[in-house]
Enzyme design. Structure first.
Site, PDB file in Angstrom:
ATOM      1  N   GLN A 103      10.552 -48.040 -23.933  1.00  5.83           N
ATOM      2  CA  GLN A 103       9.847 -48.136 -22.647  1.00  5.83           C
ATOM      3  C   GLN A 103      10.446 -47.105 -21.685  1.00  5.83           C
ATOM      4  OE1 GLN A 103       9.221 -52.295 -21.372  1.00  5.83           O
ATOM      5  NE2 GLN A 103      10.066 -52.910 -23.349  1.00  5.83           N
ATOM      6  N   LYS A 200      -0.822 -39.384 -36.580  1.00  8.61           N
ATOM      7  CA  LYS A 200      -1.182 -40.801 -36.562  1.00  8.61           C
ATOM      8  C   LYS A 200      -1.795 -41.183 -35.222  1.00  8.61           C
ATOM      9  CE  LYS A 200       3.060 -42.724 -34.660  1.00  8.61           C
ATOM     10  NZ  LYS A 200       4.184 -43.644 -34.813  1.00  8.61           N
ATOM     11  N   ASP A 226      13.226 -40.921 -39.200  1.00  5.92           N
ATOM     12  CA  ASP A 226      12.856 -41.448 -37.892  1.00  5.92           C
ATOM     13  C   ASP A 226      14.127 -41.925 -37.207  1.00  5.92           C
ATOM     14  OD1 ASP A 226      11.204 -42.065 -35.801  1.00  5.92           O
ATOM     15  OD2 ASP A 226       9.865 -43.368 -36.966  1.00  5.92           O
ATOM     16  N   THR A 231       9.078 -52.714 -37.186  1.00  2.00           N
ATOM     17  CA  THR A 231       8.261 -53.516 -38.098  1.00  2.00           C
ATOM     18  C   THR A 231       7.899 -52.752 -39.366  1.00  2.00           C
ATOM     19  OG1 THR A 231       6.221 -52.818 -36.988  1.00  2.00           O
ATOM     20  CG2 THR A 231       7.280 -54.837 -36.189  1.00  2.00           C
ATOM     21  N   ALA A 232       8.279 -51.481 -39.442  1.00  3.14           N
ATOM     22  CA  ALA A 232       8.085 -50.615 -40.620  1.00  3.14           C
ATOM     23  C   ALA A 232       6.628 -50.249 -40.866  1.00  3.14           C
ATOM     24  CB  ALA A 232       8.687 -51.249 -41.873  1.00  3.14           C
ATOM     25  N   GLY A 233       5.758 -50.491 -39.887  1.00  3.90           N
ATOM     26  CA  GLY A 233       4.361 -50.100 -40.057  1.00  3.90           C
ATOM     27  C   GLY A 233       4.186 -48.602 -40.180  1.00  3.90           C
TER      28      GLY A 233
END
Length: 326
Positions: A103, A200, A226, A231-233
């Site tokens: 954020q 993406k 990364d 959440t590994a999406g």
């Protein structure tokens, strides 16, 4: 590294977020962890007691702001206040994983910039310096009005891949999004590879739709990098897209393994061959799946801590162990 460091003014304290990492850092520096206790009142309020004199000391407090992030932040604020009131000369905050870093701007109307708020709170509490690792956005350093030393995890990850001969023309380093291109390029330079980028789109928070692959990955071993995996999406969709595009093997890596929600199931069921992470966040036994391999940042942070204490440059730590040989 010294077995024992003889400056009595240097003291290292650990809070509850990642004591194993703190012990590794203290061992590298050559000191024992400072004596303190963290407990809670019956209503959940945090209570901290420093159990040795730190008057005039240069103190380093090690605390990742990982889950439960708010508890760990409060521990840090209270510890800083305790150190300040106990007349510590310097209060150096070591945050291997800096939470709330995502954020960092107003993406929509009426949103907070929470990473700036946390930076203000750390400064107001009384910290005099920050040492951290792979901020989600490098410009967060500018949110602090105290000196910030920002270490990079890419050289450590590069050492791992070089040790496993994942380098050269047969390998492609892949950024899972446009924001990670600088990180991917740094790793690609060390491994002497080309780079590719996953284009993406994110419809909403924690949901990712892969659009396109920029670069040639057919017949190549791919190394995704990364700063964090939550959440590994992102990383699993990227890996599956690379597999469909003809990649032979997919290795994923990150500095901060948050691994929340469905992350572990997604990684287990993805095209990822191996996930390489650091110990900036302490993992539970259940999180240590077969595909995961952990490397330690204890040596890196310990060396940085010594260099800061001795007023030496930190920049040599931005190079990998093999850099002189490649």
């Amino acid at each position: 590294m010294p077995e024992h460091y003889f400056d009595p003014k240097l003291k290292i304290f650990a809070l509850n977020s990642n004591r194993p990492l703190a012990e590794k850092i203290a061992k590298v520096v050559g000191v024992e962890l400072g004596k303190s206790s963290v407990s809670q009142f019956s209503d959940g309020e945090i209570r901290i007691n420093i159990e040795e004199s730190i008057r005039g000391a240069h103190v380093y407090v090690i605390q990742s702001t990982s889950a439960p992030v708010n508890d760990h932040l409060m521990e840090l604020f209270i510890m800083i206040d305790a150190l300040k009131r106990a007349s510590a000369a310097m209060i150096n905050v070591v945050i291997p994983y800096f939470g709330y870093a995502r954020q960092d701007r107003k993406a929509r109307s009426r949103e907070p910039i929470t990473s700036k708020l946390v930076a203000n709170m750390i400064t107001i509490a009384g910290a005099t310096r920050l040492l951290t690792l792979d901020l989600h956005a490098a410009q967060i350093q500018g949110f602090f009005d105290i000196p910030v030393d920002h270490l990079m995890g890419a050289p450590l990850l590069a050492d791992y891949f070089l040790d496993h001969q994942l380098c050269g023309d047969e390998v492609v380093v892949v950024s899972p999004d446009h924001g990670g291109v600088t990180r991917a390029r740094k790793l690609a330079e060390i491994l002497r590879t080309s780079i590719a980028i996953i284009d993406k789109r994110r419809p909403c928070a924690n949901e990712v739709e892969v659009m396109n692959i920029i670069g040639n990955v057919k017949g190549k071993k791919c190394v995704l990098i990364d700063d964090m995996i939550d959440t590994a999406g992102t990383i699993t969709l990227a890996a599956d897209a690379l597999k469909e595009a003809g990649a032979t093997e997919i290795y994923a890596s990150c500095t901060h393994p948050v691994l929340s929600g469905p992350a572990l199931d997604r990684i287990e069921n993805s095209a990822i061959t191996k996930l390489v992470v650091t110990d900036s966040i302490e993992l539970s036994v259940d999180q240590r799946i077969k595909k995961l391999e952990e490397i330690s940042v204890g040596g890196l942070i310990g060396e940085a801590l010594l260099r800061i204490h001795e007023n030496k440059p930190v920049s040599p730590l931005f190079e990998c162990r093999h850099c002189d040989a490649v």
